[in-house]
Design an enzyme around this catalytic site. Structure first.
Site, PDB file in Angstrom:
ATOM      1  N   ASP A  46      41.881  -7.455  22.934  1.00  0.00           N
ATOM      2  CA  ASP A  46      43.159  -6.773  22.830  1.00  0.00           C
ATOM      3  C   ASP A  46      44.198  -7.836  22.447  1.00  0.00           C
ATOM      4  O   ASP A  46      43.921  -9.040  22.557  1.00  0.00           O
ATOM      5  CB  ASP A  46      43.483  -6.139  24.190  1.00  0.00           C
ATOM      6  CG  ASP A  46      44.888  -5.583  24.272  1.00  0.00           C
ATOM      7  OD1 ASP A  46      45.304  -4.919  23.321  1.00  0.00           O
ATOM      8  OD2 ASP A  46      45.559  -5.833  25.293  1.00  0.00           O
ATOM      9  N   ASP A 103      43.997  -6.389  28.790  1.00  0.00           N
ATOM     10  CA  ASP A 103      44.913  -6.796  29.866  1.00  0.00           C
ATOM     11  C   ASP A 103      44.862  -5.860  31.059  1.00  0.00           C
ATOM     12  O   ASP A 103      45.600  -6.042  32.022  1.00  0.00           O
ATOM     13  CB  ASP A 103      46.356  -6.913  29.349  1.00  0.00           C
ATOM     14  CG  ASP A 103      46.913  -5.589  28.874  1.00  0.00           C
ATOM     15  OD1 ASP A 103      48.091  -5.531  28.541  1.00  0.00           O
ATOM     16  OD2 ASP A 103      46.156  -4.596  28.821  1.00  0.00           O
ATOM     17  N   ASP A 161      43.875  -0.551  28.481  1.00  0.00           N
ATOM     18  CA  ASP A 161      42.580  -0.641  27.814  1.00  0.00           C
ATOM     19  C   ASP A 161      41.403  -0.208  28.677  1.00  0.00           C
ATOM     20  O   ASP A 161      40.263  -0.544  28.370  1.00  0.00           O
ATOM     21  CB  ASP A 161      42.354  -2.080  27.336  1.00  0.00           C
ATOM     22  CG  ASP A 161      43.333  -2.465  26.248  1.00  0.00           C
ATOM     23  OD1 ASP A 161      43.475  -1.701  25.292  1.00  0.00           O
ATOM     24  OD2 ASP A 161      43.973  -3.515  26.365  1.00  0.00           O
TER      25      ASP A 161
END
Length: 664
Positions: free
Chosen positions: A367, A561, A565
């Site tokens: 990410d 994080d 996600d």
């Protein structure tokens, strides 16, 4: 909790200002059953070396004179002297083995290593090989001691983490400061933490500044400065000033409570190699028993001059040599050492199965926000349009973002700096993947991505603004935009370089940010490929494609994080959460939690997994090779019971010592 995905970018896209649904997902990984094989060393209690040494001293005080004066003792009436020394030594050293074997037989589980040792040693006593019988049990007990020492060392690496569990909280009751159990403190209560004390619950500092030691949680030795308004976590140690904290989570919901739980339950998720050895022992042991029986019975029937005593002795040697102790002990210990070694470095692995999977990783997916970048946002630019001024635009943005806990929303509120009256914000609506709509002072305000403007058909001039951008419109009229700044993490580029040096075939970045930002960051870091302007569900689709192209034996790791996600972390072969201590979802969803926020820890986790796997297979190869050689020697009559002891217990000890290298 309702899902919210709020945009952070411009450029005809949505971005990663995502607020995901904190739900109990059905995890895609196979969570293995907690198999209890009966190599039954219960290490749940506290290991005390002194308590283990004293019985060994007592056994040796009987065994050593017995070996030295064996001939004299053997020549006593009915060899009573020999029995008086060796039988107590045998019972002292082998009682736990005899008891376990008897219990397992009563439960219908006959064929295990304790059964092999019991039959072999009782058989040795029957043919008057008392020193050898005691030697088998004694050296097995020494092997157990080495195992206990190794497990204790491995546990100590996790113990520091578990010891951060706070014992008490200081709370103001009727003007007096009283110590209470953290479990009794409620959300909203004010607790006082003095210098040197552990912070007992997650909360926000409402008075005082200090430095906190986070080393037990993150492995970082440098204290962190905390100030008024900042969040602190249970388990941190207050180093300097007195601080007052408003509690934001109950103790059982605090990050440290969840981490303690996951570490204590990590052993339930066994690696495939561990499960293979358990199954191997299940079939291997009966084969050994019946082979030994054949060695004892058949040669005297068919070989001229062969005696029953000689071949029974060879059969007993075969039983001792064949004990799978070295494998059954050292392999789980190797994985346990790997998990413990990772914990010492601020990498929490939820089970040895994930160490195994890490060995097959050939694609690492990141990410962007909060993973490769700092995720510490500041308002860098305010661009009002159509008659609005900077302060008015910032005020509208702060109010429409007033219900959001995302760092970008917090950065806007921090820049505004004034108290927001919640009654001024009504009809709040989260538009997943786009942004927010709400009524602010009876005006309909939307805030979000450029994609949101297109969705609402709001006219604006520029779709290709550089950076993280929040667009605003009031009553369907474009009001301007706010640019939010973020920076790359210091070790992000080194992390990508290290992964490539280690042989990872592909590094990928998935982001909701626009093409321009994604391209720039991918180029700066040397990432192989990227996909931009992704909605959360599109990230899952992207991971699916990467998994399908990873190859038959290749695996995909995703690092996020933990805020936006969770679905992608759950879908990847190995899901890693950055900054997991700040996010409940990270701890609940991820297979591995990187507690230091450092991307370089991803490479370190893979290195630990590779080293652990190498050690485990060294032990398997070594143990099987030595046993094969000595089984052949035993059948041929070349190996004695002493060689059998080395082939069993000696190999186990060497394998245990090798397994402890996984800690380093």
């Amino acid at each position: 909790m309702k899902q919210k995905v709020h945009s952070e970018s411009s450029g005809c896209c949505n971005c990663e200002h995502d607020h995901h649904e904190n739900h109990n997902h059905a995890h895609n990984h196979n969570h293995d059953e907690n198999h209890n094989h009966d190599h039954n060393h219960d290490h749940g209690g506290e290991f005390n070396l002194k308590n283990e040494i004293l019985p060994l001293v007592a056994i040796l005080s009987l065994y050593a004179p017995g070996v030295i004066f064996e001939n004299q003792l053997h020549n006593t009436l009915y060899s009573i002297g020999e029995y008086l020394l060796f039988i107590p030594a045998y019972l002292l050293s082998g009682w736990s083995v005899l008891k376990t074997a008897g219990r397992n037989i009563l439960r219908g589980r006959v064929f295990d290593e304790t059964f092999l040792m019991t039959v072999a040693t009782l058989g040795a006593i029957a043919i008057h090989k008392l020193p050898e019988a005691v030697g088998v049990m004694l050296f097995y007990k020494i092997g157990e001691l080495f195992q206990d020492i190794a497990v204790s060392r491995s546990r100590n690496s996790i113990k520091a983490l578990l010891e951060v569990r706070p014992d008490y909280a200081n709370i103001q009751i009727e003007g007096e400061l009283k110590k209470v159990s953290p479990e009794t403190v409620n959300i909203g209560d004010i607790i006082i933490v003095k210098p040197g004390e552990k912070i007992p619950l997650d909360g926000e500092i409402i008075e005082g500044n200090s430095q906190v030691d986070t080393s037990a949680l993150t492995g970082e030795s440098v204290p962190r400065t905390v100030r008024l308004g900042e969040t602190v976590l249970a388990g941190m140690i207050n180093k300097m000033g007195v601080i007052s904290i408003r509690v934001t989570k109950l103790f059982d919901e605090s990050s440290i409570a969840k981490i303690v739980d996951l570490v204590q339950n990590a052993k339930s998720k066994k690696a495939e190699t561990e499960k293979f050895i358990t199954k191997f022992a299940r079939y291997y042991t009966p084969i050994v028993v019946f082979t030994s029986l054949a060695v004892a019975i058949l040669p005297p029937l068919f070989i001229s001059g062969a005696t029953s005593t000689e071949w029974i002795y060879r059969a007993l040697i075969l039983l001792v040599i064949s004990c799978p102790c070295g494998l059954v002990i050292s392999i789980p210990l190797g994985y346990f050492g790997g998990v413990g070694g990772a914990a010492r470095r601020g990498i929490l692995v939820k089970g040895s199965t994930f160490l195994d999977t890490l060995n097959a990783i050939n694609t690492v997916v990141f990410d962007k926000t909060g993973t490769l970048t700092q995720g510490v946002f500041k308002v860098a630019k305010i661009m009002p349009l159509n008659g609005y001024d900077e302060q008015e635009l910032l005020q509208l943005a702060a109010k429409v973002e007033s219900h959001s806990n995302h760092p970008i929303a917090q950065s806007i509120r921090n820049a505004y700096g004034e108290k927001i009256d919640a009654s001024e914000v009504r009809d709040y609506e989260e538009i997943a993947g786009y942004g927010i709509r709400a009524k602010v002072e009876n005006r309909v305000v939307i805030a979000g991505s450029d994609r949101l403007l297109h969705r609402e058909k709001i006219s604006h001039d520029n779709c290709q603004l550089e950076g993280t951008v929040i667009h605003l419109a009031v009553d369907d009229v474009y009001a301007g935009y706010i640019v939010i700044s973020d920076e790359l993490k210091e070790d992000a580029r080194l992390a990508i370089q290290t992964l490539k040096r280690m042989g990872v075939e592909r590094t990928v970045m998935l982001t909701g940010d626009n093409q321009a930002i994604a391209s720039r960051i991918a180029q700066q870091l040397g990432i192989d490929s990227y996909e931009a302007e992704l909605l959360p569900e599109e990230k899952v689709n992207a991971i699916e494609k990467l998994i399908s192209t990873a190859g038959k034996h290749g695996k995909v790791a995703f690092i996020g994080d933990g805020i936006n996600d969770a679905p992608v972390i759950a879908r990847a072969d190995v899901g890693m959460a950055m900054g997991g201590l700040g996010s409940d979802a990270a701890i609940e969803t991820a297979d591995i939690v990187i507690m230091t926020d450092a991307p370089l820890k991803v490479a370190e986790a893979i290195q630990i997994a590779r080293k652990t796997r190498k050690i485990v297979w060294q032990n398997i190869g070594f143990a099987l090779a030595i046993k094969a050689v000595f089984i052949a020697l035993g059948i041929l009559g070349i190996a004695t019971m002493w060689e059998a002891v080395f082939a069993d217990v000696g190999v186990a000890i060497l394998a245990i010592l090798n397994a402890t290298r996984a800690m380093k």
